[in-house]
Design a protein around this motif. Structure first.
Motif, PDB file in Angstrom:
ATOM      1  N   PHE A   9       0.849  -1.194   0.000  1.00 49.70           N
ATOM      2  CA  PHE A   9       0.000   0.000   0.000  1.00 49.70           C
ATOM      3  C   PHE A   9       0.880   1.238   0.000  1.00 49.70           C
ATOM      4  CE2 PHE A   9      -2.266   3.586   1.565  1.00 49.70           C
ATOM      5  CZ  PHE A   9      -3.540   3.456   1.013  1.00 49.70           C
ATOM      6  N   ALA A  11       0.540   5.802  -0.778  1.00 48.20           N
ATOM      7  CA  ALA A  11      -0.316   6.931  -1.155  1.00 48.20           C
ATOM      8  C   ALA A  11       0.530   8.194  -1.264  1.00 48.20           C
ATOM      9  CB  ALA A  11      -1.409   7.126  -0.097  1.00 48.20           C
ATOM     10  N   VAL A  12       0.039   9.111  -2.063  1.00 52.56           N
ATOM     11  CA  VAL A  12       0.662  10.440  -2.096  1.00 52.56           C
ATOM     12  C   VAL A  12      -0.420  11.491  -1.953  1.00 52.56           C
ATOM     13  CG1 VAL A  12       2.692  10.000  -3.525  1.00 52.56           C
ATOM     14  CG2 VAL A  12       0.528  10.583  -4.600  1.00 52.56           C
ATOM     15  N   GLN A  13      -0.023  12.605  -1.435  1.00 53.69           N
ATOM     16  CA  GLN A  13      -0.965  13.702  -1.282  1.00 53.69           C
ATOM     17  C   GLN A  13      -1.019  14.547  -2.545  1.00 53.69           C
ATOM     18  OE1 GLN A  13      -1.132  16.198   2.111  1.00 53.69           O
ATOM     19  NE2 GLN A  13       0.237  14.855   3.243  1.00 53.69           N
ATOM     20  N   ALA A  44      -4.044  10.612  -1.370  1.00 57.97           N
ATOM     21  CA  ALA A  44      -4.458  10.833   0.022  1.00 57.97           C
ATOM     22  C   ALA A  44      -4.972  12.264   0.200  1.00 57.97           C
ATOM     23  CB  ALA A  44      -3.295  10.537   0.959  1.00 57.97           C
ATOM     24  N   HIS A  47      -5.745  13.788   3.686  1.00 54.15           N
ATOM     25  CA  HIS A  47      -4.572  14.317   4.401  1.00 54.15           C
ATOM     26  C   HIS A  47      -4.268  15.760   3.994  1.00 54.15           C
ATOM     27  CE1 HIS A  47      -3.713  10.072   5.319  1.00 54.15           C
ATOM     28  NE2 HIS A  47      -2.986  10.543   6.295  1.00 54.15           N
ATOM     29  N   TYR A 130      -3.112  13.341  12.023  1.00 53.79           N
ATOM     30  CA  TYR A 130      -2.865  12.805  10.683  1.00 53.79           C
ATOM     31  C   TYR A 130      -2.204  11.410  10.668  1.00 53.79           C
ATOM     32  CZ  TYR A 130       0.690  13.322   6.776  1.00 53.79           C
ATOM     33  OH  TYR A 130       1.586  13.157   5.771  1.00 53.79           O
ATOM     34  N   MET A 134      -3.257   7.958   8.561  1.00 54.15           N
ATOM     35  CA  MET A 134      -2.321   7.231   7.693  1.00 54.15           C
ATOM     36  C   MET A 134      -2.253   5.763   8.112  1.00 54.15           C
ATOM     37  SD  MET A 134       1.491   8.303   6.630  1.00 54.15           S
ATOM     38  CE  MET A 134       2.746   7.070   6.267  1.00 54.15           C
ATOM     39  N   ASP A 137      -5.224   4.069   6.642  1.00 54.32           N
ATOM     40  CA  ASP A 137      -5.027   3.806   5.201  1.00 54.32           C
ATOM     41  C   ASP A 137      -4.342   2.459   5.003  1.00 54.32           C
ATOM     42  OD1 ASP A 137      -5.887   6.422   4.823  1.00 54.32           O
ATOM     43  OD2 ASP A 137      -3.866   7.231   4.493  1.00 54.32           O
ATOM     44  N   ILE A 138      -3.303   2.269   5.769  1.00 56.86           N
ATOM     45  CA  ILE A 138      -2.453   1.088   5.577  1.00 56.86           C
ATOM     46  C   ILE A 138      -3.123  -0.171   6.139  1.00 56.86           C
ATOM     47  CG2 ILE A 138      -0.250   0.049   6.273  1.00 56.86           C
ATOM     48  CD1 ILE A 138       0.817   3.023   6.425  1.00 56.86           C
ATOM     49  N   VAL A 148       7.965   3.784   1.594  1.00 54.17           N
ATOM     50  CA  VAL A 148       7.909   5.158   2.087  1.00 54.17           C
ATOM     51  C   VAL A 148       9.293   5.800   2.025  1.00 54.17           C
ATOM     52  CG1 VAL A 148       5.943   5.084   3.676  1.00 54.17           C
ATOM     53  CG2 VAL A 148       8.185   4.316   4.461  1.00 54.17           C
ATOM     54  N   GLN A 152       8.563   9.690   5.904  1.00 57.32           N
ATOM     55  CA  GLN A 152       7.370   8.992   6.396  1.00 57.32           C
ATOM     56  C   GLN A 152       7.705   7.786   7.278  1.00 57.32           C
ATOM     57  OE1 GLN A 152       4.251  10.058   6.030  1.00 57.32           O
ATOM     58  NE2 GLN A 152       5.008  11.823   4.900  1.00 57.32           N
TER      59      GLN A 152
HETATM   60  N1  TRP Z   1       1.474  10.916   4.491  1.00 56.85           N
HETATM   61  C1  TRP Z   1       1.988  10.614   3.197  1.00 56.85           C
HETATM   62  C2  TRP Z   1       2.722  11.826   2.621  1.00 56.85           C
HETATM   63  O1  TRP Z   1       2.444  12.930   3.024  1.00 56.85           O
HETATM   64  C3  TRP Z   1       0.907  10.177   2.261  1.00 56.85           C
HETATM   65  C4  TRP Z   1       0.203   8.992   2.797  1.00 56.85           C
HETATM   66  C5  TRP Z   1      -1.060   8.983   3.316  1.00 56.85           C
HETATM   67  C6  TRP Z   1       0.693   7.675   2.847  1.00 56.85           C
HETATM   68  N2  TRP Z   1      -1.387   7.733   3.686  1.00 56.85           N
HETATM   69  C7  TRP Z   1      -0.354   6.895   3.412  1.00 56.85           C
HETATM   70  C8  TRP Z   1       1.908   7.061   2.473  1.00 56.85           C
HETATM   71  C9  TRP Z   1      -0.175   5.539   3.635  1.00 56.85           C
HETATM   72  C10 TRP Z   1       2.044   5.697   2.675  1.00 56.85           C
HETATM   73  C11 TRP Z   1       1.029   4.934   3.257  1.00 56.85           C
HETATM   74  O2  TRP Z   1       3.545  11.668   1.770  1.00 56.85           O
END
Ligand code: TRP
Length: 331
Positions: A9, A11-13, A44, A47, A130, A134, A137-138, A148, A152
């Protein structure tokens, strides 16, 4: 468990324009991971509202970023690639996990400390909480691995602690994720000051190559890139400008460092910088063209994120129900 069964998993903002650093450091790896793992990727956007956003711009940026990721080869047929705010389970598990995250833990997060300095007029509770979102999410997808960057790592460590804590109270519920360290992928530094990470917010416009820069601009930026006082194209592992350029060239072309040194034996920095610029142009221009196609065909985009949304809901609703049941909510 075979690698193919493992879940990744990430994600990017959607918080700004993407740079060559984002591409080589993260997106290109995502693309390659798709063949070897079950990949789940997200934008994301929940976030991102920890910092105030202009609604119109924000809306547009989410779509553009979605299109850009598709253009970079993220393929919703191979992977799930969804928009976080469209999948309600995130906010819901996020709240629950806040109740299993300690104030002290969140206070120690260096990103919170940095961001609250930067946005001193808006240190909201979301910014503070936050990392629990996160973690949600995972953990919703039972991810085994999370690629990451250094910034992160601390959040992933906290995710592991939250998962362990919950499992300790209620019995095995969450998979405790491991960080995934990419085999390839460069930490791309500023073209003007190789001691700093390449950043879209750098005051010096020449420091940063943007995904949408046109060919001339890219060539110009590499031409002006700082090197060092030597003259041979040799990797010295000292974090110099030339090391950074070799890293970029290697990452883009797939050539090894020794092959690159050989290729440029007897040639000067000028030739090398031109070659790096050309390699980057050859990589980015086709992506830019695909991006334009996707932005001209938003029906396809919508179809992709709707499909991924359904897939993400199916997995995450199951996990959320399991969590709620364990806590004692009436389902
Ligand atoms: N917080 C991460 C960032 O700012 C983005 C993110 C949100 C993320 N949820 C996640 C990264 C889960 C990895 C897994 O870059």
């Amino acid at each position: 468990m075979s690698e193919k069964e493992k879940v990744i998993f990430s994600a990017v903002q959607p918080s700004g324009e993407l740079t060559l650093g984002n591409y080589l450091g993260a997106i290109k790896n995502w693309r390659n991971l798709q063949d070897d793992y079950r990949c789940i990727f997200a934008l994301a956007d929940l976030h991102t509202i920890t910092v105030r956003q202009d609604p119109k711009e924000f809306n547009h940026r989410i779509l553009e970023l979605y299109a850009l990721f598709l253009a970079c080869g993220i393929d919703p047929k191979k992977s799930i690639f969804f928009i976080q705010s469209q999948v309600h389970t995130h906010a819901e598990l996020g709240w629950i996990l806040q109740c299993y995250t300690q104030f002290g833990e969140l206070s120690r997060m260096t990103q919170f400390k940095d961001k609250s300095k930067k946005h001193a007029d808006n240190i909201n509770a979301g910014l503070f909480c936050y990392p629990s979102l996160m973690a949600a999410d995972i953990l919703l997808y039972s991810a085994d691995l999370v690629p990451v960057g250094a910034d992160q790592k601390q959040h992933l460590e906290l995710t592991r602690n939250i998962a362990d804590r919950f499992n300790g109270i209620y019995g095995d519920t969450f998979v405790v994720p491991e960080p995934y360290i990419a085999k390839m992928g460069a930490r791309v530094m500023s073209l003007q000051d190789p001691s700093k990470k390449m950043s879209k917010s750098d005051e010096n416009a020449n420091a940063c190559v943007r995904m949408m820069d046109d060919a001339n601009v890219i060539m110009k930026k590499f031409k002006r890139a700082v090197t060092d006082s030597n003259s041979e194209v040799k990797f010295r592992n000292e974090g110099t400008g030339i090391d950074n350029l070799i890293g970029i060239y290697s990452c883009v072309t797939g050539k090894t460092i020794s092959a690159i040194e050989k290729e440029f034996e007897g040639k000067g920095y000028g030739d090398f910088k031109k070659a790096v610029g050309e390699a980057v142009v050859n990589e980015l221009i086709p992506i830019q063209e695909k991006f334009k196609d996707y932005m001209n065909n938003t029906d396809y985009l919508v179809q992709c994120f709707k499909k991924s949304r359904e897939e993400a809901l199916k997995i995450s609703e199951k996990k959320l129900s399991e969590v709620k049941e364990k806590i004692g909510f009436v389902l």
